[in-house]
Write a protein that holds these residues in place. Structure first.
Motif, PDB file in Angstrom:
ATOM      1  N   ALA A 298      64.984 -41.373 -78.600  1.00 42.47           N
ATOM      2  CA  ALA A 298      64.753 -41.969 -79.908  1.00 42.47           C
ATOM      3  C   ALA A 298      64.792 -43.496 -79.847  1.00 42.47           C
ATOM      4  N   ILE A 299      65.750 -44.034 -79.059  1.00 42.91           N
ATOM      5  CA  ILE A 299      65.816 -45.493 -78.917  1.00 42.91           C
ATOM      6  C   ILE A 299      64.510 -46.022 -78.337  1.00 42.91           C
ATOM      7  N   SER A 318      66.159 -52.324 -72.982  1.00 41.44           N
ATOM      8  CA  SER A 318      67.189 -52.485 -71.970  1.00 41.44           C
ATOM      9  C   SER A 318      68.513 -52.897 -72.594  1.00 41.44           C
ATOM     10  N   GLY A 319      68.474 -53.820 -73.551  1.00 39.79           N
ATOM     11  CA  GLY A 319      69.703 -54.269 -74.199  1.00 39.79           C
ATOM     12  C   GLY A 319      70.406 -53.147 -74.932  1.00 39.79           C
ATOM     13  N   ARG A 320      69.638 -52.318 -75.645  1.00 34.11           N
ATOM     14  CA  ARG A 320      70.253 -51.217 -76.392  1.00 34.11           C
ATOM     15  C   ARG A 320      70.842 -50.159 -75.444  1.00 34.11           C
ATOM     16  N   ILE A 321      70.137 -49.872 -74.365  1.00 36.94           N
ATOM     17  CA  ILE A 321      70.656 -48.899 -73.404  1.00 36.94           C
ATOM     18  C   ILE A 321      71.923 -49.441 -72.737  1.00 36.94           C
ATOM     19  N   GLN A 322      71.933 -50.748 -72.406  1.00 38.11           N
ATOM     20  CA  GLN A 322      73.136 -51.337 -71.810  1.00 38.11           C
ATOM     21  C   GLN A 322      74.306 -51.293 -72.782  1.00 38.11           C
ATOM     22  N   ALA A 323      74.047 -51.525 -74.051  1.00 43.97           N
ATOM     23  CA  ALA A 323      75.116 -51.455 -75.049  1.00 43.97           C
ATOM     24  C   ALA A 323      75.716 -50.062 -75.100  1.00 43.97           C
TER      25      ALA A 323
END
Length: 624
Positions: A298-299, A318-323
């Protein structure tokens, strides 16, 4: 086998020629002859050896044969030695009576008849041999008895110390034996249990007595029976119920007649519970891993919708997955017991290369459970990312104050920016703002934003669950309404009214987007059992898509309500079929992460009342 000891005869006569004559007549294998010339010499030999027969001459100087015989009968060691008198005197009843009175068993008269002598000697030789054989047998039996007793003692020790309960029944199903292991396992003593009938013991659950008695009786009656295995529920004296495995075998007589039924009982209660827990954990792990993959799906999809070019998509995604990954790492370090809010703030804001001096974070110590920690991690990431791109952190003088307080079970957070560029209310709401708003609402919280001249201010409120959840969701839960869908020439779900029941925010967002892209009119997401029941009672739907679990609660009531209203539905879940409500096994299952085309196809078949809706396996590709 050992050679037999030689049989010993004692020959007593004062005349050497007579002794030699007796020796010559009696000599044979296995016989040793001892000679004595007087009563005194004979007594000395009697003290040294055990004789099977003594042949005594009656007429001897100093001590005649009768006197020697009386002395032999007066001593315990020689009392039972058989005596035959050898005499040259004529038959005299008085002398015979005196000889028998002295202990003689017979008389031989001189001149000696060799045949009579040998036949009489043979009797005592055979008696001695038989006595020796009986003694050997007695010793062997004593040794065997001692070995058997030792074996029985060892067996009893093993039985008493065994973790198994060992019991024995007679052919009438009465208890014959009750081991120490049975006493430890069930609480009753052997004295209380032995002699009672299986049906009268109060030891077995009533529902299993009849069937078990029939099976055990069948084992006794079956001559070919070797070993039985049954699962039985037993009671303890304290009233607890144990799951047990019974291993039975029949003891029979040589003619096949049953003597008893021996049963070894293993308590498998803990093993059963462990197996059930393992099944539950595997199902939960499968569910949560798939939910995580669905969240990532979904992201990716939603980030792509809001990205202008591949570079922007790559950086944002990438930023959201790292968060999400950093939050998972922090929770893993704490064995998924939760996370400290201050640690979460600093951990997430480090991703954005924020100068700590420009962030003023303050508030009481707050422990967040895994679910809210994951949601707040994504929210903090979105706030920091927006501040870096457009807000306070994009200017050298910009600052952010993040403060929080706790009132009852409510956590209040305030994100206030200052010193950034002039603030303007956005014309179009972005994904980050939608994600923040929906994440708060997913558990009954709120989110509001003010676009002030001096900077953006976010007011957030979320409920704090004080009860730790050991099965906390691994996936984050932000939810958002879908953006305007691109036009389609031939919508697959045109005019279909669908209900989405899903508590995973990003998954719900993707579900709604896929269904609306296909032309459906979607209601939801309903995030709780209560919301879903209310929607079912007040709305009209062609079909529904139902998560397999809502905030840790089963969805049986929701599935039942849909069935009562005649609304077909499919489970959209990370659980396997075995972990979903068994009463609704006819409902199809779409596994997370799902393939959009499959989801649309299942929803279309449900809405069209097509009976050939089959479960779909987990997707191997998630691109749209």
């Amino acid at each position: 086998m050992m050679s037999p000891e030689p049989v010993k005869f004692l020959l007593v006569d004062d005349i050497e020629e007579n002794l030699r004559a007796l020796e010559a007549l009696l000599r044979r294998d296995g016989l040793t002859l001892y000679k004595a010339r007087s009563g005194v010499e004979a007594l000395e030999l009697l003290l040294e050896h055990d004789f099977a027969l003594a042949l005594l001459d009656v007429q001897m100087p100093d001590m005649d044969g009768f006197e020697l015989a009386e002395m032999m009968r007066g001593t315990e060691r020689t009392r039972r030695v058989p005596i035959i008198f050898v005499t040259a005197a004529s038959t005299d009843e008085g002398r015979r009576f005196k000889g028998y009175e002295a202990g003689a068993v017979d008389f031989i008269y001189k001149p000696i008849d060799p045949l009579i002598l040998k036949s009489k000697a043979e009797v005592f030789f055979s008696i001695a041999r038989q006595h020796e054989q009986l003694a050997r047998q007695k010793d062997a039996l004593a040794t065997a008895a001692a070995e058997l007793k030792g074996a029985l003692d060892r067996l009893q020790a093993h039985t008493d110390n065994s973790p198994l309960a060992i019991v024995e029944f007679d052919p009438d199903m009465r208890l014959l034996a009750w081991s120490k292991g049975a006493e430890r396992m069930f609480g009753w003593t052997a004295a209380e249990m032995t002699g009672q009938s299986l049906s009268d013991l109060g030891w077995l659950c009533d529902s299993s007595i009849g069937e078990l008695a029939e099976m055990l009786s069948g084992s006794l009656a079956d001559a070919a029976h070797q070993r039985g295995h049954h699962t039985v529920r037993c009671r303890t004296r304290a009233g607890a119920v144990l799951d047990c495995e019974w291993y039975s075998s029949v003891l029979r007589r040589p003619n096949g007649q049953p003597v008893s039924l021996s049963v070894q009982i293993l308590d498998i209660t803990d093993r059963r519970r462990a197996e059930e827990t393992q099944t539950l954990l595997i199902g939960e792990l499968n569910h949560r891993v798939k939910n995580t993959l669905a969240s990532v799906q979904a992201i990716a999809t939603q980030t792509l919708r809001y990205s202008r070019n591949p570079d922007q998509f790559s950086a944002t995604f990438s930023g959201r997955i790292q968060a999400l990954a950093r939050a998972h790492g922090m929770l893993s370090d704490r064995t998924w017991q939760g996370a400290d809010l201050m640690d979460l703030v600093h951990d997430q804001l480090r991703l954005g290369a924020v100068d700590p001096a420009r962030l003023d974070a303050r508030g009481p110590r707050v422990q967040l459970l895994p679910q809210p920690a994951l949601r707040l991690a994504l929210i903090l990431h979105e706030l920091a990312t927006n501040a870096l791109k457009y807000g306070a952190f994009s200017r050298p003088a910009g600052r952010v104050v993040l403060e929080w307080s706790v009132e009852g079970d409510q956590l209040q957070l305030r994100w206030q920016e200052s010193g950034g560029p002039p603030v303007q209310t956005p014309v179009k709401r972005g994904f980050g703002s939608t994600l923040i708003d929906s994440s708060m609402k997913s558990d009954g919280g709120t989110a509001s934003v003010s676009y002030r001249n001096e900077g953006v201010v976010w007011e957030l409120m979320m409920r704090l669950d004080r009860t730790p959840d050991p099965m906390a969701d691994i996936a984050a839960r932000p939810v958002a309404p879908a953006p305007p869908e691109p036009p389609r020439e031939v919508p697959a779900l045109d005019a279909c009214r669908l209900l989405v029941v899903e508590d995973e925010a990003l998954v719900a967002l993707e579900l709604i987007a896929v269904l609306e892209d296909a032309g459906a009119s979607v209601h939801g997401p309903a995030r709780t059992v209560e919301e879903a029941l209310e929607a079912i009672e007040t709305g009209a739907f062609d079909a529904a898509l139902l998560d397999g679990n809502l905030h840790g609660k089963p969805v049986d009531a929701v599935a039942a309500a849909l069935t009562r209203r005649g609304i077909p539905f499919a489970f959209v879940s990370g659980y396997g079929r075995e972990n979903l409500p068994a009463a609704f096994a006819q409902a199809p299952v779409v596994s997370k992460p799902f393939i959009p085309q499959q989801l649309v196809e299942v929803a279309g078949r449900l809405a069209r009342r097509d009976g050939n809706v089959l479960p779909f396996p987990a997707a191997t590709g998630t691109s749209r």
